[in-house]
Scaffold this active site. Structure first.
Site, PDB file in Angstrom:
ATOM      1  CD  GLU A 138      -0.079  -4.261   9.697  1.00 19.57           C
ATOM      2  OE1 GLU A 138      -1.271  -4.367   9.993  1.00 19.57           O
ATOM      3  OE2 GLU A 138       0.640  -5.219   9.364  1.00 19.57           O
ATOM      4  CB  THR A 197       6.530  -6.592   5.579  1.00 17.12           C
ATOM      5  OG1 THR A 197       6.679  -5.441   6.395  1.00 17.12           O
ATOM      6  CG2 THR A 197       6.895  -7.847   6.374  1.00 17.12           C
ATOM      7  CD  GLN A 224       9.155   0.775  47.579  1.00 13.16           C
ATOM      8  OE1 GLN A 224       9.629   1.899  47.788  1.00 13.16           O
ATOM      9  NE2 GLN A 224       8.201   0.265  48.302  1.00 13.16           N
ATOM     10  CG  HIS A 227      19.023  -6.570  31.424  1.00 13.78           C
ATOM     11  ND1 HIS A 227      17.653  -6.540  31.546  1.00 13.78           N
ATOM     12  CD2 HIS A 227      19.341  -7.876  31.246  1.00 13.78           C
ATOM     13  CE1 HIS A 227      17.175  -7.761  31.425  1.00 13.78           C
ATOM     14  NE2 HIS A 227      18.172  -8.588  31.257  1.00 13.78           N
ATOM     15  N   GLY A 263       1.945   7.650   2.911  1.00 15.13           N
ATOM     16  CA  GLY A 263       2.111   6.722   4.027  1.00 15.13           C
ATOM     17  C   GLY A 263       0.840   6.756   4.858  1.00 15.13           C
ATOM     18  CG  LEU A 273      -1.785   1.200   1.488  1.00 18.70           C
ATOM     19  CD1 LEU A 273      -2.830   1.335   0.380  1.00 18.70           C
ATOM     20  CD2 LEU A 273      -2.516   1.085   2.846  1.00 18.70           C
ATOM     21  NE  ARG A 280      24.934  -6.244  38.157  1.00 12.79           N
ATOM     22  CZ  ARG A 280      26.243  -6.257  37.965  1.00 12.79           C
ATOM     23  NH1 ARG A 280      26.905  -7.405  37.795  1.00 12.79           N
ATOM     24  NH2 ARG A 280      26.906  -5.128  37.928  1.00 12.79           N
TER      25      ARG A 280
HETATM   26  C1  LIG Z   1       9.705  -1.966   8.835  1.00 14.28           C
HETATM   27  C2  LIG Z   1       8.490  -1.460   8.115  1.00 14.28           C
HETATM   28  C3  LIG Z   1       7.667  -2.361   7.458  1.00 14.28           C
HETATM   29  C4  LIG Z   1       6.553  -1.903   6.748  1.00 14.28           C
HETATM   30  N1  LIG Z   1       5.776  -2.793   6.055  1.00 14.28           N
HETATM   31  C5  LIG Z   1       4.807  -2.331   5.200  1.00 14.28           C
HETATM   32  C6  LIG Z   1       4.099  -3.234   4.337  1.00 14.28           C
HETATM   33  O1  LIG Z   1       4.309  -4.451   4.357  1.00 14.28           O
HETATM   34  N2  LIG Z   1       3.181  -2.702   3.479  1.00 14.28           N
HETATM   35  C7  LIG Z   1       2.912  -1.377   3.415  1.00 14.28           C
HETATM   36  O2  LIG Z   1       2.086  -0.979   2.605  1.00 14.28           O
HETATM   37  N3  LIG Z   1       3.565  -0.502   4.253  1.00 14.28           N
HETATM   38  C8  LIG Z   1       4.502  -0.948   5.120  1.00 14.28           C
HETATM   39  N4  LIG Z   1       5.174  -0.068   5.941  1.00 14.28           N
HETATM   40  C9  LIG Z   1       4.873   1.356   5.865  1.00 14.28           C
HETATM   41  C10 LIG Z   1       4.195   1.910   7.127  1.00 14.28           C
HETATM   42  O3  LIG Z   1       2.896   1.436   7.238  1.00 14.28           O
HETATM   43  C11 LIG Z   1       4.306   3.444   7.039  1.00 14.28           C
HETATM   44  O4  LIG Z   1       5.666   3.772   7.264  1.00 14.28           O
HETATM   45  C12 LIG Z   1       3.401   4.148   8.039  1.00 14.28           C
HETATM   46  O5  LIG Z   1       2.063   3.988   7.693  1.00 14.28           O
HETATM   47  C13 LIG Z   1       3.727   5.645   8.127  1.00 14.28           C
HETATM   48  O6  LIG Z   1       3.828   6.246   6.876  1.00 14.28           O
HETATM   49  P1  LIG Z   1       5.109   7.150   6.532  1.00 14.28           P
HETATM   50  O7  LIG Z   1       6.313   6.372   6.887  1.00 14.28           O
HETATM   51  O8  LIG Z   1       4.981   7.630   5.142  1.00 14.28           O
HETATM   52  O9  LIG Z   1       5.013   8.368   7.539  1.00 14.28           O
HETATM   53  P2  LIG Z   1       4.186   9.729   7.333  1.00 14.28           P
HETATM   54  O10 LIG Z   1       2.787   9.410   6.972  1.00 14.28           O
HETATM   55  O11 LIG Z   1       4.948  10.623   6.448  1.00 14.28           O
HETATM   56  O12 LIG Z   1       4.206  10.313   8.806  1.00 14.28           O
HETATM   57  C14 LIG Z   1       5.276  11.067   9.357  1.00 14.28           C
HETATM   58  C15 LIG Z   1       4.848  11.552  10.735  1.00 14.28           C
HETATM   59  O13 LIG Z   1       3.728  12.440  10.611  1.00 14.28           O
HETATM   60  C16 LIG Z   1       2.654  11.959  11.407  1.00 14.28           C
HETATM   61  N5  LIG Z   1       1.379  12.277  10.749  1.00 14.28           N
HETATM   62  C17 LIG Z   1       1.016  12.039   9.463  1.00 14.28           C
HETATM   63  N6  LIG Z   1      -0.241  12.438   9.260  1.00 14.28           N
HETATM   64  C18 LIG Z   1      -0.698  12.947  10.434  1.00 14.28           C
HETATM   65  C19 LIG Z   1      -1.919  13.514  10.873  1.00 14.28           C
HETATM   66  N7  LIG Z   1      -2.967  13.645  10.060  1.00 14.28           N
HETATM   67  N8  LIG Z   1      -2.021  13.948  12.163  1.00 14.28           N
HETATM   68  C20 LIG Z   1      -0.972  13.811  13.017  1.00 14.28           C
HETATM   69  N9  LIG Z   1       0.214  13.269  12.664  1.00 14.28           N
HETATM   70  C21 LIG Z   1       0.354  12.844  11.388  1.00 14.28           C
HETATM   71  C22 LIG Z   1       2.876  10.462  11.513  1.00 14.28           C
HETATM   72  O14 LIG Z   1       2.194   9.923  12.626  1.00 14.28           O
HETATM   73  C23 LIG Z   1       4.397  10.416  11.648  1.00 14.28           C
HETATM   74  O15 LIG Z   1       4.752  10.674  12.976  1.00 14.28           O
HETATM   75  C24 LIG Z   1       6.265  -0.513   6.718  1.00 14.28           C
HETATM   76  C25 LIG Z   1       7.092   0.384   7.410  1.00 14.28           C
HETATM   77  C26 LIG Z   1       8.187  -0.065   8.083  1.00 14.28           C
HETATM   78  C27 LIG Z   1       9.066   0.918   8.791  1.00 14.28           C
END
Ligand SMILES: Cc1cc2nc3c(=O)[nH]c(=O)nc-3n(C[C@H](O)[C@H](O)[C@H](O)COP(=O)(O)OP(=O)(O)OC[C@H]3O[C@@H](n4cnc5c(N)ncnc54)[C@H](O)[C@@H]3O)c2cc1C
Length: 385
Positions: free
Chosen positions: A367, A158, A279, A342, A131, A125, A268
């Site tokens: 996700e 992934t 505590q 640790h 994203g 996606l 440890r």
């Molecule tokens: C190891 C890994 C595996 C993955 N596997 C898959 C996969 O198999 N298939 C797939 O399709 N995707 C996959 N992804 C993608 C993942 O789902 C996206 O990285 C995620 O949805 C965030 O999108 P982005 O990285 O573009 O961040 P962005 O959307 O650019 O976000 C950047 C920041 O802005 C914030 N933000 C964005 N919009 C808003 C809003 N409206 N309000 C407040 N804050 C906001 C976000 O929370 C984040 O902190 C994977 C990612 C990683 C790192």
């Protein structure tokens, strides 16, 4: 909701724990160090049928309910979070997608090899410019005669390059906005499909993550998954199931952090006694265990509601987002605490808790980030009132 697991669920949890302890946990550190895809783990899971956990029995699957699936992901993540995410995407996003929206022909063609683990599934996606805002995808699918032609680039996928089957979301009619997005079944071997280099990640290092590129990829018309224009709705519905899986991964990581912390705190000695006597350490353990139980209740409830929703055609996205938000946040917090308990040894690879901390961070990102989970929860609250 019944708080007791059925006999079948208890059995599946016990069996998954045994397999995770015996086969997966001993190999996790080495796979992480080499950032090598955990084929041995996947093969072991396939042998016991877990690659087909959510697939219907007639296609070789277990037809397990969402809670049973959750219990297995939790146990696998306790042993190795990288293996757990491969299993989770394969079952929650891909097989579940076929089950819910696939035609009889699509199920017959693709589900047996997915259920047996002969072929791994991936879900594509995310794109460079889309994203959190998944409706902004730019990959296109144009109908040309008896096929669709796909062009575009997906990122962070992934099992990219490892998987044989990809559920790919693409724009079929830009003028319709999110109603102009559709889903396609794309095979790795289709001409024009290629993969970028593996990403070098902070954690879940032995899962494969890379770009998937589509250049004039011809996809048969019959490989449209679900109805044309319903892809966006399907992508979000699939994420409901996926987010429960991420919640389960969070539980497994937290349990591993708690187990390691209790063991170390008893062993440890400082100031002439085990650090477990202090505590300050006891409070960390108590907070960890309490958050773990709270997260467990939320995640199990989400799984239970997901299944109820399938029967009644109702979505429980708010409860699912709450579970993912709470569990992933708690996993991050407490894997950091495990390193703290640790001391300096926590910072050293040999003790394994630094891996848990690195693996936990992505739970708050993929996700749907924590911020997006909050948007889902808030929008649901505002609609309800
Ligand atoms: C190891 C890994 C595996 C993955 N596997 C898959 C996969 O198999 N298939 C797939 O399709 N995707 C996959 N992804 C993608 C993942 O789902 C996206 O990285 C995620 O949805 C965030 O999108 P982005 O990285 O573009 O961040 P962005 O959307 O650019 O976000 C950047 C920041 O802005 C914030 N933000 C964005 N919009 C808003 C809003 N409206 N309000 C407040 N804050 C906001 C976000 O929370 C984040 O902190 C994977 C990612 C990683 C790192």
């Amino acid at each position: 909701m019944n708080f007791y697991l059925t006999e079948d669920q208890q059995f599946i949890r016990k069996a998954a724990r045994e397999l995770a302890s015996k086969e997966i946990r001993p190999r996790a550190a080495e796979f992480d160090k080499k950032a090598e895809f955990p084929w041995d783990n996947i093969k072991a899971l396939a042998e016991y049928g877990y690659l087909g956990m959510t697939a219907p029995e007639e296609y070789g699957g277990m037809d397990a309910d969402a809670l049973s699936h959750t219990l297995v992901i939790e146990q696998v993540a306790w042993a190795d979070a990288s293996t757990a995410v491969v299993l989770e995407v394969h079952n929650s996003l891909v097989i579940e997608g076929f089950k819910r929206w696939g035609t009889l022909e699509q199920k017959e063609k693709y589900l047996p090899s997915l259920a047996s683990g002969e072929v791994i599934g991936a879900y594509a996606l995310t794109e460079p410019n889309a994203g959190s805002d998944a409706a902004g995808i730019e990959t296109t699918a144009k109908k040309q005669g008896d096929k669709w032609v796909l062009n575009g680039r997906k990122v962070f996928i992934t099992s990219g390059g490892i998987a044989g089957i990809y559920i790919v979301f693409a724009v079929t009619d830009r003028s319709l906005g999110k109603r102009g997005i559709s889903a396609f079944i794309v095979e790795k071997e289709f001409e024009g499909v290629s993969f970028g280099p593996l990403e070098e990640k902070m954690g879940i290092k032995s899962s494969a993550t890379c770009d998937v590129l589509f250049e004039d990829v011809e996809v048969p018309l019959e490989n449209l998954l679900g109805n044309e224009g319903e892809g966006y709705k399907m992508a979000l519905a699939a994420l409901d199931s996926g987010r429960i899986g991420i919640g389960a991964q969070s539980l497994g990581l937290m349990q591993a952090a708690l187990d390691a912390s209790i063991k170390y705190a008893k062993e440890r000695n400082q100031f002439g006694q085990p650090i477990a006597n202090f505590q300050g350490i006891q409070w960390k353990l108590a907070d960890m265990a309490t958050d773990l139980e709270a997260a467990r209740l939320l995640v199990y409830q989400a799984a239970f509601l997901y299944d109820e929703g399938l029967k009644t055609n109702k979505r429980y996205s708010k409860e699912i987002s709450m579970a993912k938000l709470f569990a992933s946040r708690a996993a991050m917090k407490h894997t950091i605490e495990a390193v703290q308990i640790h001391g300096g040894y926590g910072y050293i690879r040999e003790y394994g808790v630094e891996r848990l901390m690195r693996d936990a961070k992505v739970l708050e990102i993929y996700e749907g980030t924590s911020e997006i989970q909050k948007l889902v929860i808030a929008s649901s609250l505002l609609q309800e009132s």
